[in-house]
Design an enzyme around this catalytic site. Structure first.
Site, PDB file in Angstrom:
ATOM      1  N   ASP A 279       0.867  -1.175   0.000  1.00 22.71           N
ATOM      2  CA  ASP A 279       0.000   0.000   0.000  1.00 22.71           C
ATOM      3  C   ASP A 279       0.909   1.231   0.000  1.00 22.71           C
ATOM      4  O   ASP A 279       2.125   1.137   0.204  1.00 22.71           O
ATOM      5  CB  ASP A 279      -0.962  -0.020   1.202  1.00 22.71           C
ATOM      6  CG  ASP A 279      -2.154   0.921   0.983  1.00 22.71           C
ATOM      7  OD1 ASP A 279      -2.102   1.762   0.051  1.00 22.71           O
ATOM      8  OD2 ASP A 279      -3.132   0.841   1.741  1.00 22.71           O
TER       9      ASP A 279
HETATM   10  C1  BGC Z   1      -5.021   3.275   0.382  1.00 22.82           C
HETATM   11  C2  BGC Z   1      -5.162   2.270  -0.740  1.00 22.82           C
HETATM   12  C3  BGC Z   1      -5.068   2.971  -2.070  1.00 22.82           C
HETATM   13  C4  BGC Z   1      -3.772   3.760  -2.132  1.00 22.82           C
HETATM   14  C5  BGC Z   1      -3.550   4.471  -3.448  1.00 22.82           C
HETATM   15  C6  BGC Z   1      -3.818   4.184   0.208  1.00 22.82           C
HETATM   16  O1  BGC Z   1      -3.813   5.199   1.122  1.00 22.82           O
HETATM   17  O2  BGC Z   1      -4.925   2.579   1.611  1.00 22.82           O
HETATM   18  O3  BGC Z   1      -6.359   1.582  -0.607  1.00 22.82           O
HETATM   19  O4  BGC Z   1      -5.136   2.042  -3.100  1.00 22.82           O
HETATM   20  O5  BGC Z   1      -3.765   4.722  -1.089  1.00 22.82           O
HETATM   21  O6  BGC Z   1      -4.442   5.491  -3.639  1.00 22.82           O
END
Ligand code: BGC
Length: 754
Positions: A279
């Site tokens: 993530d």
């Molecule tokens: C979130 C993810 C997301 C990523 C990219 C993160 O903060 O937890 O679910 O895909 O950002 O936007």
């Protein structure tokens, strides 16, 4: 194919003819051959997922790509923005294509209802349609991969991301996980209108303690396997090309450094063959988690544990060269990760045609947001299936399209909130608000509008959520409520659109209260006092504790965040052009103090007994027991009866099947759909088993007066669970079959597994 030939020639790979078959052995051979041509810097570059931002300007991005230092990007959502990056990759030494990722969660340009809403439809075709439409729109914008579906089981609605997922139930979420993956990926992942699914967040993100975002998860293995892990496995069975690693720790070990999670479970036990992506910043967070001293150690732990690609990379790029040199990370650690990135690109068809989803410049849309690029009809069709009728006293709904309607509330005209959070490339001005929807449906009648209250006036909260998300009316609260009450007095019926701004149902938006924020409750009390029939239209991303408001309202429609066509869909239901059929995919508690409050709980040694003595039973003494609205609940404008429940046998052999049947009749005046739900309880097991677990359901349409028999086949697989030794097996003994139109009001019969 021509491009693939050229590329093969460039890297000296000769067995091209067989590549046409796209067999995995050819893929492996191709990828291995490519890896053998790569420098260490090029390999590490492939592991980096980077976005354009202030520091990484488009120009710098192109230079880095040409130098082979970036493998993929996220957040750029137009063909003309992505094309120069792909051009840069084509100028790199080995011409390895880039891939472009983005959070396409519930729609892309056309916004579909949020995940929790989609789950409320219990309609796999509708859910499929939302995912397929999103994939078509996103791929037409040059996107190759989505960070979705979000399939974390959520049983604590304080967690803001409850809105993104599909609710509390393992079976329902698992079914949707597979459908969504297949909808995004289409018949072939390499098709120009398919995008790769990256299921998230592996694992257990929805179980963060106290519903506080990013918090820790502590969970026994049996529950993990039984309740929380199946959706991820189901996504893999559906063919998910990628998985995103969660931000939380699991029993003390952060997911991003968790070798048990990513190797023993994901790769070895489940046989996952795709790409594992961290993530955003998830690898650097290992320092804050307190398992790594610095970014170098964080990178070491993550790559060793099995994180292939680093999103928003500040660790793999700078740290892996030194880690390799010191021997802390092996060449095979790197090569294995690179293999997955290249493998994913191969599956997406990018080696064959890097411009597969970017197309040619001459065909770029003049306006990305052009109205003719939207898919409004499917968005409306899906949205109306997601609305849940919670109350309808004296059949107040459906309303007539004539007379005077007072539409009150801070969410009634909001173009932003109706889209919900994570609304990809949606544009607020293209949302149909509830006001717009009612207005265009009313031919004769008139609609008066008053805002009533602001959603919050707490300046700290507004600052936190972002000033652009909360637009307040500067008038004094009393004046606004007064105006609303005056409007109500002029009307035949009052519709109050209340709930949460979308920014409250988002990442990093955990709440300690589930009450309607701000003065909305006060507004409802004032509207109630007018004596006019009162309809509440809820717009929110989590169950709310609306005990008082549900007593005040005559009718309640849960609309979640219903997307670009939300207003039309809500009007369709309020005026009866569509008979609502949604069912809650998550329990509505009476108060925040009841959480966790999910239907599939254990019985305990001293269960609450309805009508029995209250003392020394498992309950809160200061509030009525049980949920406000149970899982699976939702009304219709017609009524259904369930009769003649029967089991085909009172015993079941392990190799046999048993059929549970029930007669369902539409006993009302209108045609309508309902969801017949099958629950099973394992009465005595080696472990205490839930009071019921959803095992199947059927959504059926019945004409007024029509009757249909519904049959469910039950076999040993429906009875299996993970025992204390983590063996997945069914244990002989008594099982209770429960069938109902919600999880609470059921008919039950028992059989014995021999
Ligand atoms: C979130 C993810 C997301 C990523 C990219 C993160 O903060 O937890 O679910 O895909 O950002 O936007």
């Amino acid at each position: 194919m021509k491009r693939l030939r050229l590329l093969c020639a460039l890297i000296g790979f000769t067995s091209l003819p067989v590549l046409a078959d796209m067999e995995s052995s050819n893929k492996d051979a191709f990828v291995t051959h490519l890896i053998n041509q790569m420098t260490q810097e090029e390999k590490i570059g492939q592991l980096r997922l980077i976005a354009i931002d202030e520091k990484m300007t488009p120009e710098r991005m192109r230079q880095e790509i040409t130098a082979g230092r970036i493998g993929g990007t996220y957040g750029s959502v137009s063909r003309y923005v992505n094309r120069p990056m792909q051009d840069a990759a084509q100028q790199s030494r080995l011409k390895i294509p880039m891939f472009f990722g983005w959070d396409v969660i519930h729609g892309h340009r056309t916004i579909f209802p949020i995940g929790l809403a989609l789950a409320s439809s219990w309609d796999m075709d509708a859910i499929e349609l939302s995912g397929r439409t999103a994939a078509k729109e996103a791929s037409a914008d040059g996107i190759d991969l989505t960070f979705a579906p979000m399939i974390d089981i959520a049983r604590d609605p304080r967690w803001g991301r409850t809105s993104e997922g599909f609710g509390e139930d393992t079976y329902l979420v698992s079914r949707i996980a597979k459908v969504m993956v297949q909808a995004y990926q289409g018949k072939s992942l390499s098709a120009p209108d398919s995008i790769m699914a990256s299921a998230k967040h592996f694992a257990l993100y929805g179980a963060v303690e106290g519903g506080r975002d990013y918090n820790s998860v502590d969970m026994g293995l049996a529950r993990m396997h039984q309740d929380y892990l199946p959706p991820y496995r189901s996504a893999i069975e559906g063919g998910a090309g990628a998985m995103m690693v969660a931000l939380n720790s699991i029993n003390g070990v952060p997911a991003a450094s968790n070798a048990w999670l990513m190797q023993d479970l994901l790769r070895k036990a489940w046989g996952f063959k795709g790409l594992v992506i961290s993530d955003h910043n998830g690898i650097n967070d290992l320092v804050q988690h307190g398992v790594a001293k610095n970014h170098r150690e964080a990178a070491m732990l993550a790559i060793r544990a099995g994180v292939d690609m680093s999103m928003n990379d500040f660790s793999y790029g700078p740290e892996l060269p030194g880690l390799l040199e010191s021997g802390a990370v092996s060449q095979s650690n790197i090569d294995n990760a690179v293999r997955e990135v290249l493998g994913a690109k191969y599956d997406m068809g990018l080696f064959e045609d890097p411009y597969r989803r970017i197309g040619v410049a001459s065909e770029d849309p003049a306006d990305n947001n052009a109205e003719n690029r939207l898919h409004r009809a499917p968005a409306r069709e899906v949205a109306r299936k997601t609305l849940v009728l919670l109350k309808n006293e004296n059949e107040l709904l459906p309303l007539k399209k004539e007379g005077v309607i007072a539409l009150i509330g801070p969410l009634a005209k909001s173009t932003v909130d109706i889209m919900g959070s994570w609304s990809a490339s949606g544009v607020p001005s293209q949302s149909v608000t509830i006001y717009d929807g009612l207005k265009s449906a009313m031919d004769k009648g008139s609609l008066i509008y008053a805002r009533g209250v602001n959603l919050t006036e707490d300046q700290e909260v507004i600052k936190y959520l972002g000033a652009s998300e909360i637009e307040n009316d500067a008038r004094p609260a009393a004046e606004m409520i007064d105006e609303a009450v005056k409007s109500a007095h002029q009307a035949d019926v009052v519709i109050a659109v209340v709930g949460e701004p979308r920014s409250m149902s988002h990442e990093a938006a955990s709440r300690t209260s589930l009450d309607l924020p701000g003065r909305q409750s006060e507004l409802i009390t004032a509207l109630k006092a007018t004596g006019k029939p009162l309809v509440l239209v809820l717009m929110n991303g989590r169950p709310l504790s609306i005990g008082k408001e549900q007593e005040q309202a005559d009718a309640i429609l849960e609309t979640w965040y219903s997307g670009s066509e939300g207003g039309n869909a809500v009007a369709d239901v309020l005026f009866g052009d569509y008979n609502p059929s949604g069912k809650l995919p998550i329990t509505f508690p009476r108060s925040v103090g009841q959480i966790p409050n999910y239907y599939s709980h254990l019985n305990t040694g001293r269960p609450y007994l309805p009508g029995g003595p209250r003392n020394y039973t498992s309950q809160y003494f200061d509030q009525s027991h049980g949920p406000l609205y149970p899982f699976g609940y939702g009304l219709s404008y017609t009524d259904f009866s369930l009769t003649d429940m029967a089991l085909s046998s009172t015993t079941l052999n392990k190799t046999d099947k048993l059929v549970a049947s029930v007669m369902v009749k539409n006993i009302g005046q209108r045609d309508g759909e309902t969801v017949v739900q099958l629950y099973i309880r394992d009465v005595v097991g080696s472990l205490s088993r839930p009071v019921k677990e959803l095992k199947n359901f059927k959504k059926i349409m019945l004409k007024a007066g029509e009757e249909k028999a519904v049959h469910f086949s039950i076999d040993e697989n429906d009875l299996k669970f993970f025992n204390a030794q983590l063996e997945y097996a069914a244990e002989p003994g008594e099982f209770q079959v429960q069938i109902g139109l919600d999880s609470q009001d059921v008919k039950a019969q028992s059989f014995e597994l021999l």
